[in-house]
Design a protein around this motif. Structure first.
Motif: not given
Ligand code: HEM
Ligand code: SF4
Ligand code: FES
Lengths: 216, 253
Positions: A15, A19, A26, A29, A71, A75, A113-114, A167, B219
């Motif tokens: 995790k 993060a 971010s 972005l 990324f 991912i 995410g997908v 996020g 979370n």
């Molecule tokens: C623009 C791009 C992206 C940004 C800025 C971003 C940002 C974030 C942030 C800040 C978190 C929170 C991390 C945490 O809970 O500590 C997060 C969680 C997550 N992201 Fe992304 N993300 C992006 C793209 C993606 C993509 C392409 C996927 C595809 C698999 C993805 C899947 C996830 C998942 C599944 C979580 C949750 C993880 C969990 O809490 O179990 N994200 N993302």
């Protein structure tokens, strides 16, 4: 101890990697957002900005590799967490009721995410793996004035905003930052950040669709 | 007080490997002064009288302090009332004619023993892995020999309110046990007596938690909302902090 490998074997470590990569994505972005905002200043400014960026040459290349790595880390870790979480409850409840903790953003993290993955691929095909001799303003207008593509961009960017609405707060909790004094600000800040990012990015396809003068 | 009549759909399962299913019962007249468990007692007496197997459920103190009771009622661990264990939940919170779906806590790490009884020994295993302080016995120390800031004492006390019921696991969309582990790690690491082992504790308890097959924390905040003792997710942030500090900076492994 202390290696990324051993961090990766634990749930809390994974995790924290989610993060850290999420935070860096971010920040990327945010810079992308500032760059795109130049388009609101008009065609010449935007083309000049793109020229400037391309003239950085090797630096851009290094940056792109870094971004791709981020990324991939985000991912792959996200997919591992998702699968592990599914396995942790093999038998589902007959009645599912939220206790009031989850938000729209938090429940949809894997799905948004997908959508983002698909979006990034289309987006790169549109603007990266393309004829670089066309001025970027024409490229944007040409592509985003087409309603189906503009709609796809708008929906995808809404998914980005939704992803960030959870996020951008969650990442602080994951690295252990949650304090009485700041948590309220963080929750509101995350929402504000996601709305800002969503609005400014979405403005571009919207303007390309409805405005006759945008980037002309 | 008036009586109410309910339709109960209760998860019946003969053993860990037997298939389970929801079975429907009419509750008969239930006094609104009864607790939820007393309502199940009434049902069980009737079932026993009819020669049927009574519904197995866990309970002990029936005062909301031991952590033995717990089932999921209409999707809510310990039922719909906030900060209330199932044994302390009164039937006056339900209306005549309500249908209640009663299921066991579900998680891979919580094996169903029978009906509503689940094996929560995983929680004990995590305590055994690190949820303790090693203090040699000897003469009683002077009171106030070790100064503790009031705020720390209060936060440690809040964390120590955890009764180990497992509702946080049941409520978590990922069946994560982070709130339970966080409560214990916070309770001990906030106090000077817990400091010598704080790095070890965070590493060992998280490792045990992962090995037992609990999920990862996303979370979602569902645990905090379901916890009968109002344990805050700020404790989870503290656990994350303790763990990362130990994993990255300490000599322990
Ligand atoms: C623009 C791009 C992206 C940004 C800025 C971003 C940002 C974030 C942030 C800040 C978190 C929170 C991390 C945490 O809970 O500590 C997060 C969680 C997550 N992201 Fe992304 N993300 C992006 C793209 C993606 C993509 C392409 C996927 C595809 C698999 C993805 C899947 C996830 C998942 C599944 C979580 C949750 C993880 C969990 O809490 O179990 N994200 N993302
Ligand atoms: S944290 Fe709350 S829900 Fe979880 S075991 Fe302790 S008392 Fe029960
Ligand atoms: S029976 Fe002890 S807490 Fe409910």
């Amino acid at each position: 101890m202390g290696s990324i490998g051993s961090l990766y074997r634990s749930s809390v470590g994974k995790k924290s990697i989610m993060a850290a990569s999420g935070l860096l994505l971010s920040l990327f972005l945010l810079t992308h957002l500032l760059g795109n905002s130049v388009s609101f200043l008009g065609r010449d400014a935007f083309n000049a900005y793109a020229e400037k960026l391309h003239s950085l040459g090797g630096l851009v290349y290094v940056f792109e590799i870094g971004l791709l790595t981020l990324f991939l880390i985000h991912i792959i870790t996200g997919i591992i967490l998702y699968v592990e979480n599914l396995q942790a409850r093999p038998a589902r409840y007959s009645v599912n009721t939220a206790e009031g903790g989850r938000s729209w953003g938090s429940r949809t993290m894997p799905y948004t995410g997908v959508i983002i993955i698909v979006f990034i691929i289309v987006h790169l095909l549109n603007f990266h793996f393309t004829d670089k001799s066309v001025p970027v303003a024409d490229l944007v207008r040409g592509l985003l004035s087409r309603p189906p593509l503009a709609l796809f961009y708008i929906v995808s960017l809404l998914a980005v905003a939704l992803h960030l609405s959870h996020g951008a707060w969650s990442l602080f909790q994951s690295i252990g930052f949650n304090h009485d004094k700041y948590n309220g600000v963080l929750l509101k800040g995350a929402l504000a950040f996601s709305i800002l990012v969503g609005t400014v990015f979405i403005l571009i396809p919207v303007l390309a669709l409805v405005s006759r003068s945008f980037l002309l | 007080m008036s009586d109410i009549h309910l339709t109960l759909k209760i998860w019946r399962q003969e053993g860990p490997d037997a298939p389970g299913r929801l079975q429907t019962y009419a509750s008969g007249p239930i006094s609104t002064d009864m607790s939820f468990l007393e309502m199940l007692d009434v049902l069980n007496e009737r079932l026993t009288g009819e020669g049927e197997e009574p519904v197995a459920f866990d309970h002990d103190c029936r005062e909301g302090i031991c952590g033995m009771c717990g089932a999921v009622v209409n999707g809510h661990p310990h039922g719909p009332e906030k900060e209330t264990t199932l044994c302390q939940l009164h039937m006056r919170h339900f209306k005549d004619g309500d249908t209640l779906v009663i299921e066991p806590f579900r998680a891979r790490a919580f094996r169903i023993e029978k009906d509503l009884v689940v094996d929560r020994s995983g929680l004990d295993k995590m305590i055994t892995a690190g949820g303790f302080v090693s203090v040699n016995t000897g003469g009683a120390p002077d009171a106030n020999a070790i100064p503790i800031p009031q705020k720390n004492a209060e936060e440690a006390m809040d964390a120590a309110a955890c009764i180990g019921c497992g509702a946080c696991v049941a409520a978590c969309p990922n069946a994560s046990a982070m709130l339970f582990v966080a409560a214990k790690v916070s309770h001990l690491s906030l106090l000077p007596q817990g400091h010598p082992e704080r790095a070890r504790r965070a590493l060992d308890m998280v490792r045990e938690m992962d090995e037992l097959g609990f999920g990862n924390c996303s979370n979602e905040r569902e645990c905090e909302a379901a916890c009968p003792k109002g344990i805050s997710i700020r404790n989870i942030a503290r656990l994350n902090r303790e763990f990362l500090k130990a994993a990255i900076l300490s000599d322990e492994d």
